[in-house]
Design a protein around this motif. Structure first.
Motif, PDB file in Angstrom:
ATOM      1  N   VAL A   2      21.896  12.593  -0.794  1.00 38.13           N
ATOM      2  CA  VAL A   2      22.591  12.707  -2.075  1.00 38.13           C
ATOM      3  C   VAL A   2      24.004  13.227  -1.850  1.00 38.13           C
ATOM      4  O   VAL A   2      24.210  14.246  -1.176  1.00 38.13           O
ATOM      5  CB  VAL A   2      21.837  13.637  -3.041  1.00 38.13           C
ATOM      6  N   VAL A   3      24.978  12.530  -2.434  1.00 41.70           N
ATOM      7  CA  VAL A   3      26.386  12.927  -2.328  1.00 41.70           C
ATOM      8  C   VAL A   3      26.950  13.162  -3.719  1.00 41.70           C
ATOM      9  O   VAL A   3      26.964  12.254  -4.557  1.00 41.70           O
ATOM     10  CB  VAL A   3      27.224  11.839  -1.613  1.00 41.70           C
ATOM     11  N   LEU A   4      27.396  14.376  -3.968  1.00 43.14           N
ATOM     12  CA  LEU A   4      28.050  14.720  -5.228  1.00 43.14           C
ATOM     13  C   LEU A   4      29.548  14.479  -5.093  1.00 43.14           C
ATOM     14  O   LEU A   4      30.162  14.907  -4.113  1.00 43.14           O
ATOM     15  CB  LEU A   4      27.803  16.200  -5.564  1.00 43.14           C
ATOM     16  N   VAL A   5      30.135  13.777  -6.055  1.00 44.07           N
ATOM     17  CA  VAL A   5      31.573  13.547  -6.072  1.00 44.07           C
ATOM     18  C   VAL A   5      32.171  14.251  -7.276  1.00 44.07           C
ATOM     19  O   VAL A   5      31.834  13.929  -8.426  1.00 44.07           O
ATOM     20  CB  VAL A   5      31.907  12.034  -6.134  1.00 44.07           C
ATOM     21  N   THR A   6      33.042  15.227  -7.042  1.00 43.17           N
ATOM     22  CA  THR A   6      33.751  15.861  -8.135  1.00 43.17           C
ATOM     23  C   THR A   6      35.043  15.077  -8.405  1.00 43.17           C
ATOM     24  O   THR A   6      35.526  14.350  -7.549  1.00 43.17           O
ATOM     25  CB  THR A   6      34.107  17.318  -7.801  1.00 43.17           C
ATOM     26  N   GLY A   7      35.594  15.239  -9.599  1.00 49.24           N
ATOM     27  CA  GLY A   7      36.804  14.480  -9.928  1.00 49.24           C
ATOM     28  C   GLY A   7      36.523  12.997 -10.025  1.00 49.24           C
ATOM     29  O   GLY A   7      37.336  12.160  -9.623  1.00 49.24           O
ATOM     30  N   ALA A   8      35.364  12.646 -10.578  1.00 46.16           N
ATOM     31  CA  ALA A   8      34.897  11.252 -10.556  1.00 46.16           C
ATOM     32  C   ALA A   8      35.780  10.300 -11.345  1.00 46.16           C
ATOM     33  O   ALA A   8      35.756   9.090 -11.094  1.00 46.16           O
ATOM     34  CB  ALA A   8      33.465  11.176 -11.088  1.00 46.16           C
ATOM     35  N   ASP A   9      36.547  10.812 -12.304  1.00 46.17           N
ATOM     36  CA  ASP A   9      37.377   9.935 -13.122  1.00 46.17           C
ATOM     37  C   ASP A   9      38.752   9.668 -12.513  1.00 46.17           C
ATOM     38  O   ASP A   9      39.516   8.860 -13.028  1.00 46.17           O
ATOM     39  CB  ASP A   9      37.566  10.533 -14.527  1.00 46.17           C
ATOM     40  N   GLY A  10      39.073  10.339 -11.421  1.00 45.56           N
ATOM     41  CA  GLY A  10      40.367  10.168 -10.773  1.00 45.56           C
ATOM     42  C   GLY A  10      40.412   8.921  -9.914  1.00 45.56           C
ATOM     43  O   GLY A  10      39.430   8.161  -9.813  1.00 45.56           O
ATOM     44  N   GLN A  11      41.551   8.717  -9.285  1.00 45.58           N
ATOM     45  CA  GLN A  11      41.775   7.507  -8.496  1.00 45.58           C
ATOM     46  C   GLN A  11      40.765   7.364  -7.352  1.00 45.58           C
ATOM     47  O   GLN A  11      40.115   6.321  -7.199  1.00 45.58           O
ATOM     48  CB  GLN A  11      43.214   7.538  -7.945  1.00 45.58           C
ATOM     49  N   LEU A  12      40.602   8.418  -6.555  1.00 48.66           N
ATOM     50  CA  LEU A  12      39.648   8.357  -5.448  1.00 48.66           C
ATOM     51  C   LEU A  12      38.221   8.307  -5.961  1.00 48.66           C
ATOM     52  O   LEU A  12      37.376   7.590  -5.403  1.00 48.66           O
ATOM     53  CB  LEU A  12      39.836   9.561  -4.518  1.00 48.66           C
ATOM     54  N   GLY A  13      37.932   9.057  -7.022  1.00 51.13           N
ATOM     55  CA  GLY A  13      36.597   9.021  -7.599  1.00 51.13           C
ATOM     56  C   GLY A  13      36.191   7.623  -8.017  1.00 51.13           C
ATOM     57  O   GLY A  13      35.060   7.178  -7.763  1.00 51.13           O
ATOM     58  N   GLN A  14      37.121   6.895  -8.634  1.00 52.68           N
ATOM     59  CA  GLN A  14      36.828   5.521  -9.057  1.00 52.68           C
ATOM     60  C   GLN A  14      36.677   4.582  -7.861  1.00 52.68           C
ATOM     61  O   GLN A  14      35.845   3.662  -7.876  1.00 52.68           O
ATOM     62  CB  GLN A  14      37.923   5.021  -9.997  1.00 52.68           C
ATOM     63  N   ALA A  15      37.467   4.817  -6.809  1.00 52.62           N
ATOM     64  CA  ALA A  15      37.323   4.015  -5.589  1.00 52.62           C
ATOM     65  C   ALA A  15      35.953   4.260  -4.949  1.00 52.62           C
ATOM     66  O   ALA A  15      35.319   3.331  -4.429  1.00 52.62           O
ATOM     67  CB  ALA A  15      38.447   4.329  -4.610  1.00 52.62           C
ATOM     68  N   LEU A  16      35.486   5.493  -4.989  1.00 52.56           N
ATOM     69  CA  LEU A  16      34.166   5.818  -4.449  1.00 52.56           C
ATOM     70  C   LEU A  16      33.055   5.176  -5.277  1.00 52.56           C
ATOM     71  O   LEU A  16      32.041   4.731  -4.736  1.00 52.56           O
ATOM     72  CB  LEU A  16      33.982   7.337  -4.384  1.00 52.56           C
ATOM     73  N   LYS A  17      33.258   5.118  -6.597  1.00 50.99           N
ATOM     74  CA  LYS A  17      32.269   4.441  -7.451  1.00 50.99           C
ATOM     75  C   LYS A  17      32.134   2.982  -7.058  1.00 50.99           C
ATOM     76  O   LYS A  17      31.025   2.437  -6.990  1.00 50.99           O
ATOM     77  CB  LYS A  17      32.691   4.539  -8.924  1.00 50.99           C
ATOM     78  N   ALA A  18      33.267   2.334  -6.784  1.00 54.31           N
ATOM     79  CA  ALA A  18      33.234   0.924  -6.371  1.00 54.31           C
ATOM     80  C   ALA A  18      32.565   0.774  -5.007  1.00 54.31           C
ATOM     81  O   ALA A  18      31.756  -0.136  -4.791  1.00 54.31           O
ATOM     82  CB  ALA A  18      34.652   0.369  -6.329  1.00 54.31           C
ATOM     83  N   ALA A  19      32.873   1.686  -4.088  1.00 53.18           N
ATOM     84  CA  ALA A  19      32.301   1.624  -2.745  1.00 53.18           C
ATOM     85  C   ALA A  19      30.797   1.886  -2.762  1.00 53.18           C
ATOM     86  O   ALA A  19      30.050   1.342  -1.940  1.00 53.18           O
ATOM     87  CB  ALA A  19      32.996   2.640  -1.834  1.00 53.18           C
ATOM     88  N   ALA A  20      30.365   2.709  -3.707  1.00 53.31           N
ATOM     89  CA  ALA A  20      28.950   3.069  -3.783  1.00 53.31           C
ATOM     90  C   ALA A  20      28.047   1.846  -3.968  1.00 53.31           C
ATOM     91  O   ALA A  20      26.889   1.837  -3.541  1.00 53.31           O
ATOM     92  CB  ALA A  20      28.729   4.053  -4.932  1.00 53.31           C
ATOM     93  N   LYS A  21      28.601   0.798  -4.578  1.00 56.17           N
ATOM     94  CA  LYS A  21      27.809  -0.400  -4.847  1.00 56.17           C
ATOM     95  C   LYS A  21      27.360  -1.104  -3.567  1.00 56.17           C
ATOM     96  O   LYS A  21      26.367  -1.842  -3.565  1.00 56.17           O
ATOM     97  CB  LYS A  21      28.615  -1.365  -5.713  1.00 56.17           C
ATOM     98  N   THR A  22      28.109  -0.890  -2.481  1.00 55.45           N
ATOM     99  CA  THR A  22      27.767  -1.545  -1.215  1.00 55.45           C
ATOM    100  C   THR A  22      27.185  -0.560  -0.194  1.00 55.45           C
ATOM    101  O   THR A  22      26.991  -0.915   0.962  1.00 55.45           O
ATOM    102  CB  THR A  22      29.003  -2.241  -0.611  1.00 55.45           C
ATOM    103  N   HIS A  23      26.945   0.661  -0.626  1.00 51.25           N
ATOM    104  CA  HIS A  23      26.371   1.679   0.286  1.00 51.25           C
ATOM    105  C   HIS A  23      25.085   2.230  -0.329  1.00 51.25           C
ATOM    106  O   HIS A  23      25.028   3.354  -0.812  1.00 51.25           O
ATOM    107  CB  HIS A  23      27.385   2.800   0.540  1.00 51.25           C
ATOM    108  N   LYS A  24      24.058   1.403  -0.271  1.00 52.30           N
ATOM    109  CA  LYS A  24      22.786   1.779  -0.872  1.00 52.30           C
ATOM    110  C   LYS A  24      22.067   2.884  -0.090  1.00 52.30           C
ATOM    111  O   LYS A  24      21.091   3.457  -0.564  1.00 52.30           O
ATOM    112  CB  LYS A  24      21.876   0.542  -0.975  1.00 52.30           C
TER     113      LYS A  24
END
Length: 284
Positions: A2-24
């Motif tokens: 489990v990885v917690l991401v703080t600042g999820a609405d920021g630029q990097l947070g949104q990039a991590l959300k997109a990346a998460a789709k390919t890192h099951k």
């Protein structure tokens, strides 16, 4: 994992959300500043109790470089005190912290790429708050990665690329500084690098290298050269003129040179780092 991401609405947070789709292989939990306010220890305790993360990526930061000069208390609260709060809750929960820092911790007077061992000497409130955040983390926890990056842009949030595209739609000509040199960093590439570090750490528990690292894309350019490439890849014709920093004064002093040496992170995590131009082209 489990990885917690703080600042999820920021630029990097949104990039991590997109990346998460390919890192099951990773279960991400994205928390914005309302759910995980890093300036509020109680808020952090609650979200850590709920999520129980093995890793935490701190993408929460005060990044308004110029505004920080007049909002120093707010910048310190987020970038320094907040980083310390997060380090404490990570230590209490045996969570590995990945904290994103900046090239602004350096004074910009070097003539060769900065390594992780070079002396820090921030010249702005923003840079000072980020460096003090780094030091707070190092004083509190051992299981940390501090990733210094530079000139972050993407299709998300507010950044130089999106500003240039917006201004080009409004104006026939633009002046851009041509005597500050650094390296643009695609937030999507940074997100992938952070996930690589997490996977390496999870899979190599006996061979872990915590500490400070540099990450940006490869190559270097000035802001003018960056803008020129942005318009080129987006097939935009505009009268673009280079100007010196003195012609565009800002409240915060910028590093004249802030190229980062990435040898350490590439060697330790076997990272293949894209050149900034090819990475920019992917967003066109």
């Amino acid at each position: 994992m489990v990885v917690l991401v703080t600042g999820a609405d920021g630029q990097l947070g949104q990039a991590l959300k997109a990346a998460a789709k390919t890192h099951k292989e990773v279960e991400f939990y994205f928390a914005n500043s309302t759910e995980a306010d890093i300036t509020d220890p109680d808020s952090l305790d609650a979200v850590f109790k709920k999520v129980k993360p093995q890793f935490c990526i701190n993408a929460a930061a005060y990044t308004a470089v110029d505004k920080a000069e007049s909002e120093s208390e707010k910048a310190f609260a987020i970038n320094t005190t907040g980083a310390g709060n997060l380090a404490r809750v990570c230590k209490e929960n045996k969570t590995v912290l990945l904290h994103v820092s900046t090239d602004f911790v350096f004074d910009g007077n070097s003539q060769k790429p900065y390594t992780e061992k070079d002396i820090t000497n921030p010249q702005s409130v923003y840079g000072t708050t980020k460096l003090q955040g780094e030091l707070a983390i190092q004083d509190i926890i051992r299981e940390y990665y501090i990733i210094r990056t530079s000139w972050v842009y993407s299709q998300y949030g507010h950044n130089f690329m999106k500003t240039m595209l917006r201004l080009a739609a409004e104006r026939d000509s633009l002046n851009v500084v041509n005597d500050q040199t650094g390296t643009p960093t695609n937030a999507n590439d940074l997100a992938e690098a952070l996930i690589t570090i997490i996977n390496h750490t999870a899979n190599n528990t006996d061979n872990v290298w915590f500490g400070v690292y540099n990450y940006s894309n490869e190559g270097q350019c000035t802001w003018f050269e960056f803008a020129k490439k942005i318009f080129e890849v987006n097939k935009i014709t505009i009268d673009l003129q280079p100007i010196p920093t003195t012609a565009y004064p800002t409240p915060a002093k910028r590093p004249v040179y802030s190229v980062l040496d990435k040898t350490k992170i590439k060697d330790r995590f076997l990272l293949s780092v894209p050149h900034w131009e090819s990475s920019l082209e992917k967003l066109s």
